[in-house]
Design a protein around this motif. Structure first.
Motif, PDB file in Angstrom:
ATOM      1  N   ALA A 108       9.763  -7.787 -41.337  1.00  0.00           N
ATOM      2  CA  ALA A 108      10.203  -9.084 -41.862  1.00  0.00           C
ATOM      3  C   ALA A 108       9.900  -9.188 -43.348  1.00  0.00           C
ATOM      4  N   ALA A 109       8.739  -8.681 -43.745  1.00  0.00           N
ATOM      5  CA  ALA A 109       8.358  -8.735 -45.161  1.00  0.00           C
ATOM      6  C   ALA A 109       9.304  -7.889 -46.012  1.00  0.00           C
ATOM      7  N   GLY A 110       9.761  -6.765 -45.501  1.00  0.00           N
ATOM      8  CA  GLY A 110      10.712  -5.936 -46.233  1.00  0.00           C
ATOM      9  C   GLY A 110      12.036  -6.648 -46.442  1.00  0.00           C
ATOM     10  N   GLY A 165      25.687  -7.296 -47.676  1.00  0.00           N
ATOM     11  CA  GLY A 165      26.477  -7.115 -46.460  1.00  0.00           C
ATOM     12  C   GLY A 165      25.769  -6.146 -45.525  1.00  0.00           C
ATOM     13  N   GLY A 166      25.209  -5.069 -46.094  1.00  0.00           N
ATOM     14  CA  GLY A 166      24.419  -4.143 -45.293  1.00  0.00           C
ATOM     15  C   GLY A 166      23.178  -4.809 -44.716  1.00  0.00           C
ATOM     16  N   ALA A 167      22.535  -5.650 -45.511  1.00  0.00           N
ATOM     17  CA  ALA A 167      21.358  -6.386 -45.018  1.00  0.00           C
ATOM     18  C   ALA A 167      21.753  -7.344 -43.899  1.00  0.00           C
ATOM     19  N   ALA A 168      22.932  -7.955 -44.012  1.00  0.00           N
ATOM     20  CA  ALA A 168      23.410  -8.860 -42.958  1.00  0.00           C
ATOM     21  C   ALA A 168      23.687  -8.092 -41.671  1.00  0.00           C
ATOM     22  N   LEU A 169      24.302  -6.920 -41.789  1.00  0.00           N
ATOM     23  CA  LEU A 169      24.554  -6.103 -40.599  1.00  0.00           C
ATOM     24  C   LEU A 169      23.250  -5.661 -39.946  1.00  0.00           C
ATOM     25  N   ARG A 170      22.263  -5.296 -40.767  1.00  0.00           N
ATOM     26  CA  ARG A 170      20.959  -4.915 -40.220  1.00  0.00           C
ATOM     27  C   ARG A 170      20.307  -6.106 -39.519  1.00  0.00           C
ATOM     28  N   LEU A 224      21.813  -8.619 -38.166  1.00  0.00           N
ATOM     29  CA  LEU A 224      22.564  -8.859 -36.932  1.00  0.00           C
ATOM     30  C   LEU A 224      22.106  -7.891 -35.846  1.00  0.00           C
ATOM     31  N   TRP A 225      21.896  -6.640 -36.213  1.00  0.00           N
ATOM     32  CA  TRP A 225      21.439  -5.643 -35.246  1.00  0.00           C
ATOM     33  C   TRP A 225      20.037  -5.975 -34.747  1.00  0.00           C
ATOM     34  N   VAL A 226      19.146  -6.350 -35.644  1.00  0.00           N
ATOM     35  CA  VAL A 226      17.756  -6.617 -35.281  1.00  0.00           C
ATOM     36  C   VAL A 226      17.614  -7.972 -34.575  1.00  0.00           C
ATOM     37  N   ALA A 227      18.581  -8.861 -34.751  1.00  0.00           N
ATOM     38  CA  ALA A 227      18.504 -10.194 -34.134  1.00  0.00           C
ATOM     39  C   ALA A 227      18.498 -10.123 -32.619  1.00  0.00           C
ATOM     40  N   LEU A 235      19.925 -13.171 -41.293  1.00  0.00           N
ATOM     41  CA  LEU A 235      21.375 -12.982 -41.265  1.00  0.00           C
ATOM     42  C   LEU A 235      22.079 -14.051 -42.088  1.00  0.00           C
ATOM     43  N   VAL A 236      21.676 -15.303 -41.920  1.00  0.00           N
ATOM     44  CA  VAL A 236      22.285 -16.402 -42.684  1.00  0.00           C
ATOM     45  C   VAL A 236      21.986 -16.236 -44.177  1.00  0.00           C
TER      46      VAL A 236
END
Length: 185
Positions: free
Chosen positions: A36-38, A72-77, A79-82, A92-93
């Motif tokens: 989460a910190a990353g 966008g890559g951070a959002a996809l990550r 979404l995957w981790v969610a 994600l938001v």
């Protein structure tokens, strides 16, 4: 971002300090805390760079599409981790909001809104409402609980990088920063 230089530099300092603290939190012994910190460090530093006043530095045209790709890559990550925790939905938001702001800056780097719209676009308004609610809820969570004792032993106190109230304050400051940035587009 568009707006006066002094508040812009204050926002840069707030976001950079938050990103730096999140980097330090990555040294935690708790793996979920480190992950989460990353994510939060990326968001803090990304917000700091995006908040640099336009009067101080005009980025080249390729910067905003690059921002959209990175977040966008951070959002996809996120979404995957969610799948494993609801806190990642906030990541994600936040990442999606950064993609949106980068897209607005790509479409119209010198004007406030894309396509010359008057008023607040629907997506901007929705993000403003989300982050306003997030800031208010995060602020309430920082309030001391009535009846809680502060007499814990020093040996049982968590390391300063693992303190949940500091992580919450970090998230609150990034939420405030996001609100400020959304208000300027």
């Amino acid at each position: 971002m568009h707006g006066p230089a002094s508040p812009g530099w204050l926002l840069v300092a707030l976001c950079a300090a938050t990103g730096a603290y999140c980097l330090l939190r990555m040294r935690s012994s708790d793996e979920t805390q480190r992950r989460a910190a990353g994510d939060e460090a990326l968001m803090g530093f990304g917000m700091a760079v995006m908040a640099v006043p336009g009067s101080a530095f005009t980025p080249p045209a390729w910067v905003w599409p690059a921002y959209a790709v990175v977040f966008g890559g951070a959002a996809l990550r996120a979404l995957w981790v969610a799948r494993s925790g609801t806190h990642h939905l906030h990541h994600l938001v936040g990442a999606a909001a950064m993609v949106y702001m980068a897209a607005v800056m790509t479409a119209s780097p010198t004007a406030g809104h894309a396509h010359g719209e008057s008023g607040v676009p629907l997506l901007t308004g929705g993000l403003l409402l989300y982050f306003a609610a997030y800031v208010l809820i995060s602020g309430v969570r920082l309030l001391p609980v009535a009846g809680a004792t502060g007499s814990t032993a020093a040996a049982s106190a968590p390391a300063w990088g693992d303190r949940p109230e500091l992580a919450r304050a970090c998230r609150l400051s990034m939420g405030i920063g996001m609100l400020a940035m959304l208000l300027t587009i």
